[in-house]
Structure formats: structure tokens, C-alpha cells
Write an enzyme that holds these catalytic residues in place. Structure first.
Site, PDB file in Angstrom:
ATOM      1  N   GLY A   1       7.645  30.117  36.014  1.00 45.70           N
ATOM      2  CA  GLY A   1       7.168  28.946  35.289  1.00 45.70           C
ATOM      3  C   GLY A   1       7.636  28.970  33.844  1.00 45.70           C
ATOM      4  O   GLY A   1       8.024  30.012  33.313  1.00 45.70           O
ATOM      5  N   CYS A   2       7.585  27.810  33.211  1.00 44.39           N
ATOM      6  CA  CYS A   2       8.147  27.687  31.861  1.00 44.39           C
ATOM      7  C   CYS A   2       7.302  28.418  30.819  1.00 44.39           C
ATOM      8  O   CYS A   2       7.820  29.256  30.067  1.00 44.39           O
ATOM      9  CB  CYS A   2       8.324  26.216  31.499  1.00 44.39           C
ATOM     10  SG  CYS A   2       6.850  25.215  31.743  1.00 44.39           S
ATOM     11  N   PHE A   3       5.994  28.120  30.761  1.00 44.26           N
ATOM     12  CA  PHE A   3       5.136  28.857  29.828  1.00 44.26           C
ATOM     13  C   PHE A   3       5.221  30.354  30.125  1.00 44.26           C
ATOM     14  O   PHE A   3       5.315  31.179  29.214  1.00 44.26           O
ATOM     15  CB  PHE A   3       3.673  28.422  29.978  1.00 44.26           C
ATOM     16  CG  PHE A   3       3.326  27.129  29.306  1.00 44.26           C
ATOM     17  CD1 PHE A   3       3.434  26.983  27.934  1.00 44.26           C
ATOM     18  CD2 PHE A   3       2.855  26.048  30.049  1.00 44.26           C
ATOM     19  CE1 PHE A   3       3.087  25.790  27.314  1.00 44.26           C
ATOM     20  CE2 PHE A   3       2.509  24.856  29.433  1.00 44.26           C
ATOM     21  CZ  PHE A   3       2.624  24.719  28.072  1.00 44.26           C
ATOM     22  N   ALA A   4       5.161  30.686  31.430  1.00 46.02           N
ATOM     23  CA  ALA A   4       5.169  32.094  31.825  1.00 46.02           C
ATOM     24  C   ALA A   4       6.409  32.797  31.289  1.00 46.02           C
ATOM     25  O   ALA A   4       6.339  33.916  30.776  1.00 46.02           O
ATOM     26  CB  ALA A   4       5.089  32.201  33.347  1.00 46.02           C
TER      27      ALA A   4
ATOM     28  N   SER B   1       8.200  32.090  28.648  1.00 45.80           N
ATOM     29  CA  SER B   1       8.162  32.272  27.190  1.00 45.80           C
ATOM     30  C   SER B   1       7.170  33.364  26.790  1.00 45.80           C
ATOM     31  O   SER B   1       7.341  34.018  25.763  1.00 45.80           O
ATOM     32  CB  SER B   1       7.814  30.950  26.494  1.00 45.80           C
ATOM     33  OG  SER B   1       6.422  30.738  26.454  1.00 45.80           O
TER      34      SER B   1
END
Lengths: 344, 344, 344, 344
Positions: free
Chosen positions: C151-154, C156
Site C-alpha cells: 500500500g502507498c501509506f505503508a 512511505s
């Protein structure tokens, strides 16, 4: 064309003078991945000594900006300098047999009178180079070793009008053209002006230089007319809006006699049949369709029974309006495929 | 004017039908602090039952949206409904002796033909109310109990052109007007369309409804002309850009014979000498100059020797282009000072 | 790795299922110019039948979206579907011997309990694939024929924390991690929600799903901990702001005992010494440094004498946070250079 | 309080020193319509001589900026000067018996040590005035003739934490507070820095001054702690994002022992029961809820079983974070209703 360099797998050495501005950074980005280019030096003035990566971390380039003092190590030079500053470097480069593509306005205008009126700078009559708009002058460009790259507003407007003026079956009579263009703020360059700060320009639109913008004579010249003795009524209202990249032009044209939309489409399609970066659009175009691309989108939006025509064009001001078009010119001058390194 | 209510310290009771959209919210904001108003009910349809504070926390208003089923408790009603929906409610309110200000297009056009062509909706010939543009029709408005409030694009264009058409010394002959306007996205209403999402509209500009926008006949009618049988060539190209509020209009006018900038300024200043919300600007105007105000700024940007004139206007589409102008009309109808509650 | 396909000049055939969303469009863009890929089909559901060029004119791609009904013509499939929908297609593709990279959350979590709590969807215990974060699990990825893309947040957050948890010299003891991330709005997908409209999200910041975001268990799992039985205090506050692309994460870490900034830099540099897309930055990073790139920039901003550490990371949510990382995984799985087609 | 001026219908004469920046312009806007104020002079330095209307056309104010050389014509003076510059003017004004509200950091800190460390400016120990945060120190403010107005970040953070530190039933034990705040770019002032230009800050987020921002000691002091000898672990990470106005703060708090959300809500509601500008929100707050208002919205977003608490606050940095709070202080000092002129 540089006849000595016709092998398409060869790497040409290239340097950029004035590499630290937005157009220079975009040139750097394109040149770093161009298959036929070895990027040599990036020259800057106020930013000389700084690392490229510090000013433009997205470039991820190990180079530093060097001060320019007449170096001539490369086959080809791009100049992306403020207006008036290329004049000092181009003649030496040409004398040394270098290929030159200049992105400033210094060599665009044939008329000294118009140059001095619109740029407020002195100019010698011979400071003119072939106008690097491939869709209009591809053959001539392919014969040249120096090219003057068009202005951003000028590109968006000329491409939207050229088929009416320069089409195969001759010019379509018209009496007036009113151009209204919205530009991204990057068009003003890497700037520290309060009036271009985020706090002033977010959620804003502002016109400027109405009727006196320096792209006016460039547009008229490319269309075979003149800003000082125009053959039709012409106004140009540039604006900046709340966007970084892009130019969106609304061209209001008054034809001598009405033409049907279908006729106009046919004329435009024929004119651009060999232009890989002009896309005639059946539906409305918008800035995000062309952002980060070298395309110019054109949509014929209205053609009334009384001869009013509205044409809409969109480009990315840093690509088709500057660095992308400059690479397109380089490709043509070097005998490469016109789209090399530009299909992002 | 409501003759029975002439005391300027009196509080008039006011309700809004269609209060949950952006224009309705802006009306609510203005009415909550208007010194001569007691805001009674806020009626909504799809949002009925919700608390105002949930939809618009910045309003900090304890009310809820009620469903509207013909209530008539107030002295005055604003209707801020989608086009075609005011028609069902206005006649009953008028019969009950209520004062009505309608912000939709339902009652703007005299020509049934033009209404049906541009709105694609049926209309009866008597669905017309006085056009509520105070700078043009203040006296008439002060005599009325029902008013049709102008459209946002129409306001920005009519105010920029009216002195040429309706000035004291008669109309200035002209042959063509090309209007190009950039609107904030709130003009499209409180919307869930993908094409109006942030991800699609950030850093974007898009034209739409070129030549067919429903404000076209409204503009022509206010100027004493007609969209179907125009007395001059007229085009209108609306755009939306990356901003929430504001309309910025570039008006390209071709005069029958040239006029000097100074002459035009004199004509405009004279025309607007009693208009507290029109500001003639010596320097360029921009959207942020008028955002969150009820002003219309006008700048005469160019007037050439061949009769080309470029005029730039700026308004806040939700204030002078909708709710602010509606309050201005209310003030005039109630015999109050025209600026009451509008000097933000 | 697909052992039968080890020749680096070979073209692999690739199709995308769920190609019409933002991640799918970004995959399309990258695949169209990837030197080792022949892009075959673009499958979509609600957009099936439409031309790619109509939805994404900047792609300038002649293809149309096809409906997906189990086709298996390609060597490799990317799935970019809403959570819960990949589950129906992946098993068949794997049975047919296809290579699969899934961008949804369907196969990320080992814990059925955590999946069901955070995704609110049923899940079978064997719906797990290797977690495709090359900087942590490159060797394992190179052995796999199916990968679950992070996932994207994950991405970062995990990249900003991993050296503390998974470094060579063992985990650094810590008691708490508080993550605060700002995401671009494209992270919410191609959307028609009012709350994501330009008029609502311009000039705005909004937190959401505080403490319950579905990337929480994914982060904890990658770091060797667990969302339901965490070995340290963990909070995650996601926000969206007025930008389209990018994730900017502020990681507040409470160490068991203080570490000097220089020590931390050494640990991070060592951990990422072979990671071509992680850049340790000496000065502050920002979103525009990584926008339109596959880089993750990491800056160690503060390390106090009491053991408080602040780390800042930046990625482009559509590239390193989705499509770019998926291509990076593909490159590794196919035995290609990890950066192929990703140095923009 | 100025005892000689207790009549609520009286007009106090007010001038602003440093009126040409964003806070000064916002003060001007508020003072122009404040019912108990007669705005006298607007003093500026670099902008002296310019018309207010030229810098801020939306103000529509006939005044010009005057140079300040010690004039003392008004009852009350606001100073909105860069840090370090108020020091030269305040003592004379106080000696002349004027009421003074200073918006800079010059008089906020009691600790000379902390002032000099965080502001990098010399300071005399007696340069301290009562801290003008009405929600904490209303009674003291009402007794004062000079007030130091809080910083913008400080306001958004202190109001989000104060009930835990200064509540009626004593402080809630806690071990750590991590603050992460996104500010609008107007917080940096009216600026001509390249890094704050639209082209650099659109679609961007950037942290800065992590751990060293000058609001850190101000926050600690207001909460009864200290930046140099803190009683709990404190970090503060300020960011700027792509917005003009607003501060959005995420406060991660580690309590000594867990508290239920409902308990925290009770504590906060009780603490702010008499605070007209603090709104405890049941659902998530966002910047646009408070933009152009003097409200501080607070939402308790998470409270875990292990004592982690996440609190979200939102203010308009130019209003509650600067000019609005200054007017609120003025109202209290003059014995007026606290909300006078501030319910927009």
C-alpha cells in the site's frame, strides 16, 4: 543537419547554457534519457557551483552547475537564458562549428523595429535564426545548424492558427483574431517575485501585458503577417492562473466568409497529417491532457454561420512550449526520428 | 419595494429555499449577519434533515435544513434551486404576497424560444421577472416584489459591456464581442462529478459549452440585443480553472470606429458613478482582488487605433455572481441602503 | 522468477486487470515504454468499452478497455482492482501458470483476524502472497511468481522505519512510533465523491480513519510486529491535503535509549546501500522532490538526547506507492535490472 | 482593561504599526468593520507611501500606509512587525499610556535563555507581557493594558493540549507529546522567496525547523512546562503545504494511564465551556471548516487502551492564529463582548 553525424546509434555530445531555470531543468531531464545524447555540461550563472540534485532533487543527476566562460567541448548547445543574454554566446559557438538551439527571444524576429519595440532591447539586423517550429518549417530546420526555438504562448497560438494561413490551398481570408491564453506560472521562470508567490497566486487569475506581450510579433511573423503592419486585426491577452504547467489558448477568429466545422477539421487534419505531436481532438481538450507531454492538442470548438470560429489549443509550456520542442528540433537537425526521447 | 416595511431598523423575516448548495450557503452566511434580517428557515431537498453545521461548519449556525412543502411564514424568500425547479414554487409565494428573489435561470429570459433552446426546458411565456442587475435596473428593482437574480458569467460580462450599450449618450457602434471567461469550480455547484474532483481539476483549465452556454441569451437580452437575432457578432467561451471562487472575463470588442482609452474610461466612470459595487481600476485587476467581496472590478486594458478594445472584469461568482447580488437586490427592494450587510 | 524467461532482450507479454483507475493508468504509462514488455490487454469493469485515450488523453494509446472474463493470453498480469475484487481472479491465473502482481490489499496480510478487522471483508487464511517491498524482501521476490504489492501509506512508513527493525545488527529497542502522513488525493482513486471535489479539497487538509486505516496491520507485519498484539505503541494518522500526487510521512519514534543522528544515518545508509530507489537526504525532503519518480526520499530530521527521533519520508503515491513499485517487482521477478523503465 | 473606556457604544481610536503584511491586512479588514473602533493610521516600513487599496484591493480602503516615527495619536496600537522590531516601539507607547497588543514573538517568553536560543536575538529579561490566549488567561488579559498575542502554530497546539495540563481537576499525567502541524503559506508572511513561489509550492508539502521552531518554548511555557527543562518528551514538526490559510495540527499524546474518549471529551468540554471560539467537534474537523473564521476546532480522534491519544485541531492562521485573536484580546481588554466584530 550535421552531415558528419548521420548514424542513428551514435551519441552526440550536448551541453546546456542556462541550465538552472525551469526550461533548463526540463532540458536536462529530457537529455539525460535521450538515447542519442551524452549530456556533458550544465552551465549556469547565479546558480553556478550548486549541485543539480540540490536545486532539482527529482532529476537525481550527479552533476554540478558550472560557470560558462566560452567552453566549446560539445557537438551541440542549448541556450536557455533570459532574453538578451544569448546574443553574447551564440556567434562564438557558431564560428566554432557548433550546432546551436536557442530558447530565448534573441534570434526570433526578423524585424529590428519590432524586436526593439516589444523586447525593449537593442538588436542587430542579422541576429536572426530559422524559427524552430517543426510543424511549419521542418524541412528548413533539417538543413540548419542553428535554430531559434519558439516562445510558449507563440507555440500554442501559431499551431492553432497556422492551417488557416499556411494551408496547401492558400490562406483562408479572415479579418480578426483575438487570442486569450492562460499560462502556468512556471512560464514566468524560477522566480522570487512576491506577485508570483503561492500566497498571491493560489486561487487567482491575472492578465498582464495585454497588447504588448513580446510573443505578438513572433506570432504575426510566423503567420506571414506583421505586428506593426498587420493584415488583420489581432489582439493577444495573456493570463497566468493557479497552475504550474500548461498553456490553454482560446482563439477567436473572424473569417471573411463562414466555413463549416467539417471543412475546418479537414484543413487542419491535412495540414498536420505528418505532425506527430499535434493531435486534432474531436472533444474538448484541457491542460491535464497535455501536461508532461510534448503534444499540442487542438479542438475546433465553434464555427458559426456568420464566420466566427473558436479554436482551443493546449500545450505544456515547459515541453512543447520550450524544452520538448527544442529536443524535437534537435532530433530533426541531427537526422533522428522526430519523436526520439519525447514519447514520455 | 414593500411599502409596508420602510423602517430601516425593522427586521424582515427571510427564508431560503434550496439553502444547502454553495449559493444557498453563501446566502445563509450573509443573511445571518444582515442587520435588517431575521433568518427564519433554510429549506433543502436532498439534504433535508441535516444540520447546517454539519454541511458547512464554518457557518456555525444552529439550524437544520427543512423539507419545503409550501410554507409561507416569512416576508421574503430567496430561491437557490437548480434550473427548472423554482417554477413550481414562485407563483404560490407571489400569490401569498411574498417578496421573491430567484437565483435560477427560470425567470430570466423573455424569449420562450431562447429559453427552450439554451436551457432545454419547457417554459411558459409569462415566467419572466425583472432582471435583478442593480447597476442597470436599480429603479425598476426598487418597485418590484419579485426579481430574477442574474447568472454569474452574465454578471461579469454584462457589467463589462453595459456602458457601451446603455450609456447616456446612446450605444457605441460595435460589430463584434468575443468573451472568454474563467470561472471557479464552485460555479458548477456542490458536485460529485468525477470531472470536478480535485484529482482531475487541480492544475487544469477546461473550456465547455462553447457557443451554447445558457448565459448567452441572458447577456444579449440585458444589452438590448438577442441571441437568436443578434445585432453584432457574439461568442462566449466559458472555462473552469483551478480555483474555487471567482470569474475573470476577457472581453474583446470590435468598435465601429476607434475610441481612445480615456474616452472609454470616462464613459464607464460616468455609467457607474452611483454603483457602489463596481470599481473602475486603473491597473490590472485579478480574481483575488474581488474574492470574498461583492465588487465587480473593471479594467480597460487595451484600445487600439483600429477599434479593438480589451476589457477585463473580475467578480466573486458566489457573491456578486449570486448571493451577494441577491442581497443587494433585497436591500433595494426593501428600501435599505444598497450596501447593507455587504461591505465584508 | 520465471526461469523460462531469462533473456534480457526478450519481450514479455503483459496485461492489466483494472486498468482504468489512477494506478492502472500509471501502470499503462510505464508499461507502454518498458523495453522488455509488450503490453497486450487493458481490462476494466465500469469503463469497459471506452478508449484509453478518452479517459487519459495524456497516454496517447490506441487501445480500448476490454471487459475481463478470465482471459489468460499474457505471461504476466497486474491487478489494480478495488480491495476484495482480486480474490476472484488470482487463483485461476496462478493455476494457469501466469505471473501475478496484485496491487490490492487482498493478499497482503497473513492474519485473517487483522484482515477482517481492518478491511471489513471475509478472507481465507491461504490468501497471502509474498509482500512485494524490494528493499526488504528482494531475494524472496526474485523467487516468486506471485507478489502482493504494498500500500502507498505503508510504503512511505515501512521504508522510513525498516532499518530500525530489520537492520543487520538487530532491532533498535523502541517503545513508540507515531506516524502522521499527508497523501495526495489521487490516493482515494478516480472518484466522484463530493468530499473529494475540487471545491471541497482546494486549500484544505483533512485527517481520516485515525487509528483504523487498513495499512496499519500491513505496516506492523512488515516490521515483524502485529497490529493486534503490538510490541510497541503505534498510532497512524492519515490525512489528505490539497495535492494530487505524493505521500509525506512524519515518523515520531521513541527509542529505548538515545541514538545520535550520525549513528542513525549510518544504520539507514547501510540498510539501503543496494536500494536504487531509496535516497537518504542530508537536507529536508519535500513532495515535489519525488513527484513523478519512483524514489523514496528519507531524511533524519531530529534525534534528541532523550531518545525522540523524527524521520521524514516522501514518495509519489502512484509510483513508489503503487505502479512504480509494481514494475520494480516485475523487473526483479523477471530477472531484469531493477530500475528498467523506471528512471523517468 | 482601560477603565476610562467602559461604554460599549464608544468608539476607540486604533492604529496598526506594521500594517502591510498579511496579519496587518487582516487586522485592517477586521478593524474597518468593528463597531467600537475608529481605525486611524496604518503604519508600514518598506511599503510606506503606498495606498492600501493597491496592495490589498479587496480591502477597498481609502487609506495610505504612513511611515512610523513614534506617533501616539490613538488609544490602542496593534504591532504586526517581524520578530525583533516591536521592541523598539512598545516601551514608548506604554509610557504614553497607550494600550498595546503585539503580534510578534518579542514579548512572549519569560525565559531570556529560551528566547535567545529559539529566536537567535538578544532580549532583556523584562521584555515580557501577559500571554494573550483568552481561553487560558481571560481574567488576566482583562486587567492588562499590554498583551503579547500568541503565535499561530502555538495557538493550534496549546488549545489542543491545555485541558490536559490546566484543567480544573489538575493535570493529567503524560509522558510524551508529538505535534505535527501543516500550515498555510501565508504563515511565512508576504514573501518574495523562491521557495515560497507558486511554481515551487503548488502540489507540495515540506517540513522545516523540525525541533527548533520558535513556537516550541511558547507552547511549553503556556502549558506550565519549559523547552529547556521539559517535564515530558515533546517534539514539534511544522510543515507548509499547498494552501494559503489554515493550520492543522495532529497531537500525539502518551498518557501516564489510559483515559476513555468520553472522559477526555468531558474534560475538554468543561475546560472550554465559556470559550466562544473553541468548538469541540464530534466528527473530524478540517481546515476549510475554520478558514476565514476565528474558530479553533478540536476533535478527539483516538484514545487507545494503552494511553495513546490523538487530537486534531484546526484554525485559520491569520485569524485565530493572529489578527482574529488580537481583536479578541482587544475586546476583552476594552470590556467589550469577546466576539464583537469576529462573527464573520
Amino acid at each position: 543537419m550535421m552531415p558528419q553525424l548521420s548514424d542513428s546509434s551514435k551519441k552526440y555530445t550536448v551541453s546546456v547554457i542556462g541550465a538552472s531555470g525551469y526550461s533548463g531543468a526540463e532540458l536536462t531531464r529530457l537529455l539525460l534519457r535521450h538515447p542519442n545524447v551524452r549530456l556533458q555540461e550544465l552551465y549556469a550563472f547565479s546558480q553556478a557551483g550548486k549541485q543539480v540534485n540540490d536545486l532539482y532533487p527529482s532529476l537525481s543527476c550527479g552533476k554540478s552547475y558550472l560557470p560558462y566562460s566560452g567552453q566549446q567541448e560539445s557537438d551541440l548547445y542549448f541556450l536557455a537564458l533570459p532574453h538578451g543574454e544569448a546574443l553574447a554566446h551564440v556567434p562564438d559557438l557558431l564560428r566554432a562549428g557548433k550546432t546551436v538551439i536557442d530558447l530565448s527571444g534573441d534570434f526570433r524576429l526578423k524585424s529590428t523595429l519590432e524586436h526593439e519595440e516589444f523586447y525593449k532591447q537593442k538588436k542587430s539586423p542579422d541576429a536572426v535564426m530559422t524559427y524552430g517550429m517543426p510543424e511549419l518549417f521542418r524541412d528548413r530546420i533539417s538543413q540548419e545548424t542553428s535554430i531559434s526555438n519558439p516562445g510558449c504562448f507563440a507555440t500554442s497560438i501559431i499551431l492553432g492558427l497556422a492551417p488557416l494561413f499556411l494551408g496547401e490551398s492558400g490562406p483562408i481570408p479572415l479579418s480578426a483574431v483575438n487570442c486569450t491564453s492562460v499560462s502556468g506560472i512556471s512560464g514566468a521562470g524560477r522566480s522570487s517575485k512576491t506577485e508570483l508567490s503561492y500566497a498571491e497566486m493560489s486561487e487567482n487569475v491575472r492578465a498582464y501585458k495585454v497588447g504588448v506581450h513580446q510573443h505578438t510579433p513572433e506570432i504575426m511573423q510566423a503567420l506571414g503577417s506583421s505586428a506593426t503592419t498587420p493584415s488583420f486585426d489581432f489582439t493577444f491577452t495573456p493570463m497566468i492562473g493557479s497552475l504550474v504547467r500548461g498553456i490553454y489558448s482560446i482563439l477567436n477568429i473572424r473569417l471573411g466568409s463562414p466555413e463549416k466545422t467539417e471543412t475546418l477539421k479537414r484543413i487542419y487534419k491535412s495540414f498536420y497529417r505528418n505532425a506527430p505531436f499535434v493531435r486534432m481532438r474531436e472533444s474538448m481538450t484541457e491542460v491535464r491532457h497535455v501536461a508532461y507531454t510534448n503534444y499540442c492538442d487542438i479542438h475546433i470548438a465553434q464555427a458559426t454561420e456568420t464566420g466566427s470560429v473558436v479554436i482551443v489549443t493546449a500545450i505544456d509550456n515547459l515541453l512543447k512550449g520550450a524544452a520538448g520542442q527544442a529536443i524535437q528540433n534537435m532530433n530533426i537537425m541531427l537526422g533522428l526520428e522526430e519523436t526520439t526521447g519525447l514519447l514520455l
